[in-house]
Design an enzyme around this catalytic site. Structure first.
Site, PDB file in Angstrom:
ATOM      1  CB  SER A   6      -0.932   0.032   1.201  1.00 42.38           C
ATOM      2  OG  SER A   6      -1.617   1.266   1.215  1.00 42.38           O
ATOM      3  N   GLY A   7       0.317   2.283  -0.603  1.00 41.68           N
ATOM      4  CA  GLY A   7       1.013   3.572  -0.612  1.00 41.68           C
ATOM      5  C   GLY A   7       0.960   4.230  -1.969  1.00 41.68           C
ATOM      6  N   GLY A   8       0.314   3.527  -2.936  1.00 42.44           N
ATOM      7  CA  GLY A   8       0.192   4.114  -4.267  1.00 42.44           C
ATOM      8  C   GLY A   8       1.554   4.325  -4.896  1.00 42.44           C
TER       9      GLY A   8
ATOM     10  CD  GLU B 299      -7.127   3.312   0.573  1.00 42.61           C
ATOM     11  OE1 GLU B 299      -6.134   2.636   0.911  1.00 42.61           O
ATOM     12  OE2 GLU B 299      -7.467   3.442  -0.615  1.00 42.61           O
TER      13      GLU B 299
ATOM     14  CE  LYS C 121      -2.957  -2.673  -0.078  1.00 39.80           C
ATOM     15  NZ  LYS C 121      -3.741  -2.570  -1.214  1.00 39.80           N
TER      16      LYS C 121
ATOM     17  CG  HIS D   5      -4.507  -0.812   4.249  1.00 39.50           C
ATOM     18  ND1 HIS D   5      -4.803  -0.398   2.962  1.00 39.50           N
ATOM     19  CD2 HIS D   5      -3.670   0.108   4.752  1.00 39.50           C
ATOM     20  CE1 HIS D   5      -4.168   0.733   2.712  1.00 39.50           C
ATOM     21  NE2 HIS D   5      -3.462   1.065   3.782  1.00 39.50           N
ATOM     22  CG  ASN D   6      -7.110  -1.663   0.036  1.00 41.96           C
ATOM     23  OD1 ASN D   6      -6.056  -1.493   0.643  1.00 41.96           O
ATOM     24  ND2 ASN D   6      -7.157  -1.803  -1.271  1.00 41.96           N
TER      25      ASN D   6
HETATM   26  P1  NBP Z   1      -2.457  -2.583 -13.214  1.00 41.91           P
HETATM   27  O1  NBP Z   1      -3.373  -3.126 -12.195  1.00 41.91           O
HETATM   28  O2  NBP Z   1      -2.973  -1.571 -14.171  1.00 41.91           O
HETATM   29  O3  NBP Z   1      -1.855  -3.826 -14.067  1.00 41.91           O
HETATM   30  C1  NBP Z   1      -0.979  -3.585 -15.117  1.00 41.91           C
HETATM   31  C2  NBP Z   1      -0.108  -4.772 -15.396  1.00 41.91           C
HETATM   32  O4  NBP Z   1      -0.908  -5.945 -15.581  1.00 41.91           O
HETATM   33  C3  NBP Z   1       0.687  -4.573 -16.675  1.00 41.91           C
HETATM   34  O5  NBP Z   1       1.940  -5.169 -16.511  1.00 41.91           O
HETATM   35  C4  NBP Z   1      -0.150  -5.313 -17.698  1.00 41.91           C
HETATM   36  O6  NBP Z   1       0.590  -5.749 -18.810  1.00 41.91           O
HETATM   37  C5  NBP Z   1      -0.570  -6.503 -16.873  1.00 41.91           C
HETATM   38  N1  NBP Z   1      -1.710  -7.193 -17.469  1.00 41.91           N
HETATM   39  C6  NBP Z   1      -2.996  -6.830 -17.628  1.00 41.91           C
HETATM   40 BR1  NBP Z   1      -3.712  -5.220 -17.064  1.00 41.91          BR
HETATM   41  N2  NBP Z   1      -3.749  -7.735 -18.231  1.00 41.91           N
HETATM   42  C7  NBP Z   1      -2.892  -8.748 -18.509  1.00 41.91           C
HETATM   43  C8  NBP Z   1      -3.065  -9.998 -19.119  1.00 41.91           C
HETATM   44  N3  NBP Z   1      -4.251 -10.410 -19.561  1.00 41.91           N
HETATM   45  N4  NBP Z   1      -1.974 -10.794 -19.247  1.00 41.91           N
HETATM   46  C9  NBP Z   1      -0.778 -10.402 -18.780  1.00 41.91           C
HETATM   47  N5  NBP Z   1      -0.547  -9.199 -18.177  1.00 41.91           N
HETATM   48  C10 NBP Z   1      -1.593  -8.397 -18.037  1.00 41.91           C
HETATM   49  O7  NBP Z   1      -1.116  -2.009 -12.570  1.00 41.91           O
HETATM   50  P2  NBP Z   1      -0.842  -1.263 -11.187  1.00 41.91           P
HETATM   51  O8  NBP Z   1      -1.797  -0.151 -10.949  1.00 41.91           O
HETATM   52  O9  NBP Z   1       0.629  -1.004 -11.209  1.00 41.91           O
HETATM   53  O10 NBP Z   1      -1.156  -2.380 -10.092  1.00 41.91           O
HETATM   54  C11 NBP Z   1      -0.490  -3.634 -10.039  1.00 41.91           C
HETATM   55  C12 NBP Z   1      -1.113  -4.446  -8.908  1.00 41.91           C
HETATM   56  O11 NBP Z   1      -0.924  -3.732  -7.671  1.00 41.91           O
HETATM   57  C13 NBP Z   1      -2.626  -4.625  -9.048  1.00 41.91           C
HETATM   58  O12 NBP Z   1      -2.993  -5.863  -8.504  1.00 41.91           O
HETATM   59  C14 NBP Z   1      -3.196  -3.510  -8.196  1.00 41.91           C
HETATM   60  O13 NBP Z   1      -4.483  -3.812  -7.706  1.00 41.91           O
HETATM   61  C15 NBP Z   1      -2.175  -3.459  -7.061  1.00 41.91           C
HETATM   62  N6  NBP Z   1      -2.067  -2.158  -6.389  1.00 41.91           N
HETATM   63  C16 NBP Z   1      -2.193  -0.991  -7.091  1.00 41.91           C
HETATM   64  C17 NBP Z   1      -2.054   0.218  -6.424  1.00 41.91           C
HETATM   65  C18 NBP Z   1      -2.170   1.542  -7.162  1.00 41.91           C
HETATM   66  O14 NBP Z   1      -2.163   2.575  -6.486  1.00 41.91           O
HETATM   67  N7  NBP Z   1      -2.228   1.544  -8.489  1.00 41.91           N
HETATM   68  C19 NBP Z   1      -1.797   0.218  -5.053  1.00 41.91           C
HETATM   69  C20 NBP Z   1      -1.641  -0.999  -4.378  1.00 41.91           C
HETATM   70  C21 NBP Z   1      -1.787  -2.185  -5.059  1.00 41.91           C
HETATM   71  P3  NBP Z   1       0.535  -4.918 -20.192  1.00 41.91           P
HETATM   72  O15 NBP Z   1       1.410  -3.723 -19.986  1.00 41.91           O
HETATM   73  O16 NBP Z   1       1.060  -5.862 -21.197  1.00 41.91           O
HETATM   74  O17 NBP Z   1      -0.897  -4.531 -20.428  1.00 41.91           O
END
Ligand code: NBP
Length: 483
Positions: free
Chosen positions: A129-131, A191, A184, A187-188
């Site tokens: 967590s923390g974006g 939030e 987690k 936590h959400n």
């Molecule tokens: P995303 O949740 O947007 O996921 C993007 C990644 O998933 C890219 O590498 C993309 O590959 C891959 N992907 C997708 Br979408 N569909 C796919 C598929 N069918 N096959 C293979 N790869 C695939 O990225 P994020 O926001 O960085 O979050 C990553 C994880 O962390 C998620 O589970 C999210 O819930 C969690 N999270 C996010 C945050 C936040 O603030 N954003 C905070 C905490 C946790 P590609 O580039 O080839 O499309």
């Protein structure tokens, strides 16, 4: 060339920033992404000049890693994680480690940990967590799964995590199987509750007290110097002062329909499954659902000619009352969240350390706040604490805030301001501290229409009775069980 310490799959916002954070801490990272052009883009842009190396296939990734290999998935939760696991397993050796750092649902992590253990692969499901900023400079990290994997990944995950003022890492082993992702998830959920509470305070100030954006910004800034000192109050202060191109507050131009990605909903569903009265977080999820019915609300507002009356009286006194209502409601939200974590820990034999969970949330994450230090102290003083509000520090605050809290909730109802979370928190505490609730009437009704039986106040618990209320029913009772 030295092989990589860890591989990261997924180069969206979280993956890229975690990699750069790992690199800053001296770990050599191998980066891979499904769309491999993003690997090159990353290496030529944000990762330029770092020690990060790229991989253009999973085989290439595996080949470039030190054994036992550590591969972290930062991809969309759900099927995508299973698909990567299925592709990785044939390429890995016994003892290698897969870490899922996405927002996976904890039953999936339970299943994956067990299935992979049978194949000799050690699995970790961790909340992060923390974006974007947290990932880059120190997130809160909540790992669970196969405990055999923890010593291998501990230096990396604790190294990149946020630290408290005492330099303690906001990352520690949570528990086996899905425990990390469960924590987690809660936590959400918390939030969601914190954000809705702040929104209710903003609504009261804006519509009830008719305050300007400058006044509201000043009020939240002052709140942040009190027990409410937290990241979410801090960003609210910034948001209130942010002007759009036309000079108006940007937040005024943002549509009032809140989105959600599921973790709040899962928290509510789990509370129902485990029988925990997680009223505030559940209300906050429903408040988002209600907000998203924008077109219906606009119609209904016209149909009912809805007005919100102005709140009369001294503004400074009302602001202090809102601050107290916000603080007391927040205590109830965390108390309910920890009740849910305790129940899960007991039912799933996770043996969770509640003070340790509060410490992990103390820095780096979205709900980070000074207040979590007091929660940690409460559980360190009494690990068996059933209700956080009974800890002396929190009990004093609840009692001090009670009259203002009632005043704010009552006034909201009087003037027509919706206040689901502050009101439900107060009602919860009123229920929790009432020794005799009207559930005797529910038991009587259940027995009347369905012969569901009841216990009596003058008999031992566990002894059940049925009454033939109308004289027309039989004497056969339904089986007694709770679900
Ligand atoms: P995303 O949740 O947007 O996921 C993007 C990644 O998933 C890219 O590498 C993309 O590959 C891959 N992907 C997708 Br979408 N569909 C796919 C598929 N069918 N096959 C293979 N790869 C695939 O990225 P994020 O926001 O960085 O979050 C990553 C994880 O962390 C998620 O589970 C999210 O819930 C969690 N999270 C996010 C945050 C936040 O603030 N954003 C905070 C905490 C946790 P590609 O580039 O080839 O499309």
């Amino acid at each position: 060339m030295k092989k990589g310490d860890i591989g990261v799959i997924g180069l969206a916002v979280m993956g890229q920033n975690l990699i750069l954070n790992m690199n800053d801490h001296g770990f050599k990272v191998v980066a891979f992404n499904r769309t491999t052009s993003k690997v090159d883009d990353f290496l030529n842009d944000a990762a330029k000049g770092t020690d990060v190396i790229g991989a253009h296939s999973l085989e290439d990734l595996v080949e470039k890693l030190e054994t036992p290999r550590k591969i972290m998935l930062m991809v969309r939760a759900g099927d995508v994680v299973d698909k990567f696991i299925d592709k990785l397993v044939p390429l890995l050796d016994e003892g290698d480690i897969i870490i899922d750092g996405g927002n996976s649902n904890y039953p999936d992590t339970n299943r994956r940990t067990q299935e992979l253990a049978e194949k000799g692969i050690r699995y970790i499901g961790t909340g992060v967590s923390g974006g974007e900023e947290g990932a880059r400079f120190g997130p809160s990290i909540m790992p669970g799964g196969n405990p055999e994997a923890w010593p291998f990944v501990k230096p990396i995950l604790q190294g990149i995590s946020a630290k408290t003022d005492q330099n303690e890492p906001c990352c520690d082993w949570v528990g086996k199987n899905g425990a990390g992702h469960f924590v987690k998830m809660v936590h959400n959920g918390i939030e969601y509750g914190d954000m809705q509470l702040i929104s209710e305070a903003y609504h009261f100030m804006k519509e009830g007290l008719g305050m300007s954006y400058e006044e509201m910004q000043e009020a939240f800034k002052q709140f942040n110097t009190t027990e409410l000192d937290s990241y979410l109050v801090e960003i609210t202060t910034d948001i209130l002062g942010y002007k759009d191109e036309d000079g108006q507050p940007l937040v005024e131009h943002i549509l009032d329909a809140a989105g959600q990605k599921g973790t709040g909903k899962w928290t509510g569903i789990n509370a129902l499954d485990l029988g925990i009265p997680l009223t505030l977080i559940s209300e906050s999820v429903f408040a988002r659902c209600l907000s998203s019915l924008k077109d219906q609300r606009v119609e209904a507002a016209k149909h009912f000619n809805k007005q919100i009356d102005k709140v009369e009286g001294d503004k400074a006194q009302w602001l202090e009352a809102i601050r107290q209502a916000l603080l007391a409601s927040k205590i109830i939200s965390y108390a309910q969240g920890f009740m849910l974590i305790r129940e899960a820990s007991e039912q799933f034999n996770w043996d969770l350390n509640y003070g340790g969970v509060a410490l992990m949330w103390r820095g780096g994450c979205i709900i980070r706040s000074a207040f979590l230090g007091n929660i940690r102290d409460a559980y360190e003083n009494n690990p068996d604490l059933q209700f956080l509000g009974s800890d002396p520090y929190f009990k004093d605050i609840l009692e001090d805030c009670m009259s203002s809290w009632r005043k704010v909730v009552a006034k909201s109802i009087e003037v027509g301001l919706p206040m689901p979370c502050m009101a439900s928190a107060l009602t919860f505490l009123d229920g929790y501290t009432t020794d005799r609730l009207p559930a005797n009437m529910i038991q009587a009704q259940r027995d009347y229409f369905g012969a569901h039986t009841y216990e009596r106040t003058d008999k031992a618990r566990g002894e059940f009775f049925h009454t033939n209320w109308t004289g027309k029913g039989g004497n056969t009772a339904s089986t007694t069980y709770d679900v």
